[in-house]
Design a protein around this motif. Structure first.
Motif, short mmCIF file in Angstrom:
data_model
loop_
_atom_site.label_atom_id
_atom_site.label_comp_id
_atom_site.label_asym_id
_atom_site.label_seq_id
_atom_site.Cartn_x
_atom_site.Cartn_y
_atom_site.Cartn_z
N UNK A 49 0.82 -1.21 0.00
CA UNK A 49 0.00 0.00 0.00
C UNK A 49 0.86 1.26 0.00
N UNK A 50 1.93 1.23 0.79
CA UNK A 50 2.83 2.39 0.83
C UNK A 50 3.48 2.62 -0.53
N UNK A 51 3.88 1.54 -1.18
CA UNK A 51 4.50 1.66 -2.50
C UNK A 51 3.49 2.11 -3.55
N UNK A 52 2.24 1.66 -3.42
CA UNK A 52 1.20 2.10 -4.36
C UNK A 52 0.99 3.61 -4.23
N UNK A 53 0.87 4.09 -3.00
CA UNK A 53 0.64 5.52 -2.79
C UNK A 53 1.82 6.36 -3.31
N UNK A 54 3.03 5.86 -3.06
CA UNK A 54 4.23 6.57 -3.51
C UNK A 54 4.28 6.61 -5.04
N UNK A 55 4.03 5.46 -5.66
CA UNK A 55 4.11 5.38 -7.11
C UNK A 55 2.99 6.19 -7.77
N UNK A 56 1.80 6.15 -7.18
CA UNK A 56 0.68 6.92 -7.72
C UNK A 56 0.99 8.41 -7.71
N UNK A 57 1.56 8.89 -6.60
CA UNK A 57 1.94 10.29 -6.50
C UNK A 57 2.98 10.68 -7.54
N UNK A 58 3.98 9.81 -7.74
CA UNK A 58 5.02 10.08 -8.73
C UNK A 58 4.44 10.15 -10.14
#
Length: 393
Positions: A49-58
């Motif tokens: 989930x943390x990686x999804x949020x980070x990647x989505x923001x990028x």
């Protein structure tokens, strides 16, 4: 504390669970208990989930700055997927399992064989297609799960390295899955008469098996896009009037490319909606990688994402083999399973659906990471063995 609650799942993610009339009319659905996820899963979910949020923001920043071309998006996605596979895929013990990779049919279609030391083709064969939105992923990603499935069922597993889009737009990958199925079933002497060439590393026991009734021992399976491909393969088998396999286990299958709305878009630990429409057009060949030009309906080579050859939910499902679908109540592709299963049931297909309340998309594939995945594979193995045993009797 886990980020999802029982109340959120029942009232927001999957309210069907509290609808008595719905559950009564969909008796083929089994909902697993609302057990607190293991510490291993909770850590994994946090990581995803943390990686999804980070990647989505990028990705959103790049889109806003007009720096994200289809080509750049695909390259970045494949790099992330490759690192993901290197980090999370742990190969099983060579003492317990036979793993033979890089077997080629006609120097074109590659697959790997995975077999527990007690497995036999006389028991059955599992033909598997990996996930990855049809554009990423490797046939090796599924080997840990297939090893466990081989151990629990006694079957030999075959993981297909089908051709990915956009280089080979959907439904090209269906041809690869059919090539392997035809070869296994020895259609028109594909195997026995050597009408299809095979590399020398193919084991003799696979070459020499009797093809007369082998379809009765084959199970078709796959996860996510590979689960959709598993269904497209079974549909192609039916449409070509080939012998139907014993049964199929699609895991969180992608049954409609365009999806069914926003349900669980934010809640899903893995799948992001960013660049979704562009990805779909890449998959089916409507979006040019280099120029970004988009084909219109009247253009040559245009493909409709709702074509049954791409979205199995839109096909005639009558006459399919028994199906067992695994899905999470918290994932983006929940409706892909529920709506497909509803249609299949209405059209007379023998179907079972298992809903896991809390876990992530394609949760059974992560057997090396959390125990709930092993339990899911064990339940699927019972379904597979039951149908293989029914054929023998």
């Amino acid at each position: 504390e886990f980020r999802l609650s029982k109340q959120e799942i029942e009232f927001e993610a999957c309210p069907e669970l509290l609808d008595e009339a719905y559950m009564e009319s969909h008796a083929y659905i089994t909902v697993l208990p609302f057990t607190t996820p293991s510490i291993e899963y909770r850590e994994f979910d946090h990581f995803l989930h943390a990686n999804k949020l980070k990647r989505t923001g990028q990705l959103q920043k790049k889109i806003a700055a007009e720096k994200l071309t289809p080509q750049a998006m695909l390259k970045e996605t494949r790099n992330v997927a490759h690192l993901f596979g290197l980090t999370l895929v742990k190969m099983p013990s060579k003492k317990e399992f036979t793993i033979i990779d890089n077997i080629y049919l006609n120097n074109d279609v590659r697959f790997a064989v995975v077999a527990h030391r007690n497995a036999s083709i006389e028991t059955g064969i599992i033909q598997y297609t990996h996930g990855g939105a049809y554009v990423i992923g490797s046939h090796r990603d599924s080997i840990p799960m297939l090893a466990l499935l081989s151990e629990l069922t006694g079957c030999v597993a075959i993981s297909i390295d089908y051709k990915l889009a956009p280089e080979y737009p959907l439904p090209r990958c269906v041809e690869d899955a059919l090539t392997v199925y035809r070869w296994l079933c020895d259609v028109d002497g594909a195997r026995s008469a050597r009408r299809v060439s095979v590399t020398a590393n193919c084991p003799q026991w696979l070459l020499q098996m009797d093809g007369a009734s082998i379809h009765e021992k084959i199970v078709i399976s796959g996860d996510s896009a590979g689960g959709g491909l598993a269904l497209l393969t079974v549909l192609a088998i039916k449409n070509l009037q080939l012998n139907m396999p014993c049964c199929a286990w699609p895991i969180s299958p992608w049954t409609r490319l365009k999806g069914f709305g926003e349900r669980n878009s934010l809640r899903d630990a893995m799948i992001t909606d960013v660049f979704q429409s562009e990805t779909i057009d890449l998959i089916i060949g409507n979006l040019d990688m280099e120029t970004g030009a988009l084909k219109q309906e009247n253009d040559a080579g245009f493909c409709d994402a709702d074509d049954p050859k791409c979205s199995p939910i839109n096909a005639d499902l009558r006459g399919l083999c028994p199906l067992y679908l695994s899905v999470s109540a918290a994932e983006k592709l929940l409706d892909d399973t529920l709506k497909f299963a509803e249609k299949a049931h209405e059209e007379g297909v023998e179907i079972e659906v298992e809903i896991e309340p809390f876990l992530c998309h394609v949760f059974p594939t992560f057997v090396a990471i959390f125990p709930e995945a092993k339990s899911a594979v064990s339940r699927a193995a019972k379904f597979i063995k039951r149908h293989l045993d029914a054929v023998k009797s």
